[in-house]
Design an enzyme around this catalytic site. Structure first.
Site, PDB file in Angstrom:
ATOM      1  N   CYS A  76       0.751  -1.255  -0.037  1.00 13.32           N
ATOM      2  CA  CYS A  76      -0.033  -0.078  -0.021  1.00 13.32           C
ATOM      3  C   CYS A  76       0.893   1.239   0.063  1.00 13.32           C
ATOM      4  CB  CYS A  76      -0.874  -0.183   1.097  1.00 13.32           C
ATOM      5  SG  CYS A  76      -1.855  -1.703   1.366  1.00 13.32           S
ATOM      6  N   HIS A 134      -3.979   6.524   0.202  1.00 12.90           N
ATOM      7  CA  HIS A 134      -4.202   5.207  -0.151  1.00 12.90           C
ATOM      8  C   HIS A 134      -5.532   5.035   0.105  1.00 12.90           C
ATOM      9  CE1 HIS A 134      -4.179   0.844  -0.198  1.00 12.90           C
ATOM     10  NE2 HIS A 134      -4.420   0.669   1.208  1.00 12.90           N
ATOM     11  N   ASN A 189      -9.879  -1.815  -2.677  1.00 13.43           N
ATOM     12  CA  ASN A 189      -8.662  -1.319  -2.460  1.00 13.43           C
ATOM     13  C   ASN A 189      -7.830  -2.221  -3.322  1.00 13.43           C
ATOM     14  OD1 ASN A 189      -6.292  -1.691  -1.248  1.00 13.43           O
ATOM     15  ND2 ASN A 189      -6.910  -1.526   0.790  1.00 13.43           N
TER      16      ASN A 189
END
Length: 333
Positions: free
Chosen positions: A114, A260, A290
């Site tokens: 991430c 993020h 995500n």
């Protein structure tokens, strides 16, 4: 000449996994509950045999077809992925050949999740600044669902798959200074326990177990959501503060914050904790989930397409997650 982002393109797998489909698997969860908890209504996932390299290749070709650059002018490839095609050789080397990039180009993978986009920008800026490269192709591509057990609702509801291709070179949207950090003591909070040299896969690691309503084995991705959340709210506000200080800027000087895209709950909490105005905080993940290392470049591209970015805008980027690893920077559009 400013070293910066010259162009971004991205791609999503064709296959879509909706909340309605997941709700049929997880009896106690409705599509609305999943959306409320995660901020995600659907996520794109790869088909059987489709790999991170395939997504990265498609995103890169899209970048080349935009006319911003030709493959022959790329002199370095960076690939961020935690789902390489092989343990070796390096997937970036394979992509050099598939994309028709000259053999004089450098190429390597780096294993981050991430936070990878921020680290990729830092590496690319460094390569250009010392004259090793002029045009760096930063690829971020992930296929986490290959590691997720289909009955693990703690992860399968969150993660989607994608790839982004970013061109970094001179005369781009200027990349500023960085705040980077690492805390390896958090390694067990987001991990695939088996499959590496430390714990090779075996019949024992493939044994499934139940954990708070989810099923997985040591061969699958495990996430301690509470621990990841606590880590994020501990380090991200400080990282934002640090990067602002490095640029001699105040929070009010930033035109857009692009973090993020972890999940809605975490993003909402961070926005409020840092006191970021809602209108300056970009969230765009409802239809894709995500996508790990690809979330920030996709968000930047979508913000541009929506007319949210204007010449001279200062955009604060922050990535954080598996490792634990985190990083922030500011770009001037």
């Amino acid at each position: 000449m400013d070293i910066g982002i010259k162009a971004i393109e991205y791609t999503l797998p064709e296959k879509v996994l909706t909340n309605e489909e997941l709700a049929q698997i997880y009896d106690s969860w409705t599509p609305e509950k999943i959306l409320t908890k995660t901020g995600i209504a659907a996520r794109h996932v790869v088909s059987e045999g489709e790999c991170a390299s395939d997504l990265a290749e498609t995103a890169a070709i899209k970048l080349f077809e935009s006319g911003v650059i030709s493959p022959k002018d790329i002199d370095f490839i960076l690939l961020a992925t935690q789902s390489p095609d092989y343990q070796l050789p390096t997937t970036a080397c394979i992509l050099q050949d598939r994309l028709g990039i000259p053999q004089t180009a450098g190429a390597f993978d780096f294993n981050l999740g991430c936070s990878a986009y921020i680290y990729g920008l830092a590496i690319a800026k460094g390569l250009v600044s010392i004259g090793v490269a002029q045009n760096v192709l930063l690829l971020t591509a992930e296929t986490y669902t290959k590691h997720i057990h289909r009955l693990d609702k703690s992860t399968r509801t969150i993660f989607g798959e994608a790839a982004a291709a970013t061109l970094i070179g001179h005369n781009g949207h200027a990349i500023g200074d960085f705040d980077l950090g690492t805390d390896g003591s958090g390694k067990n909070a987001l991990i695939i326990p088996s499959g590496g040299a430390r714990l090779p896969r075996s019949e024992a690691t493939a044994k499934e177990y139940e954990d708070n309503g989810s099923i997985r084995s040591q061969d699958n991705l495990f996430m301690d959501g509470a621990e990841v959340f606590n880590f994020s709210i501990r380090v991200v506000p400080q990282s934002v503060k640090n990067v602002l200080e490095k640029h001699n800027l105040a929070l009010a000087d930033i035109d857009l914050f692009v973090f993020h895209q972890a999940n809605k709950f975490m993003l909402d909490y961070l926005r409020k904790k840092i006191n970021i105005p809602r209108e300056k905080f970009y969230v765009n993940m409802q239809d894709i989930g995500n996508t790990v290392s690809a979330t920030i470049p996709i968000a930047l591209k979508r913000a541009e397409e929506e007319g949210r970015l204007h010449k001279g805008d200062k955009i604060l980027l922050s990535g954080f997650g598996v490792g634990f690893s985190w990083g922030s920077t500011i770009i001037t559009y």
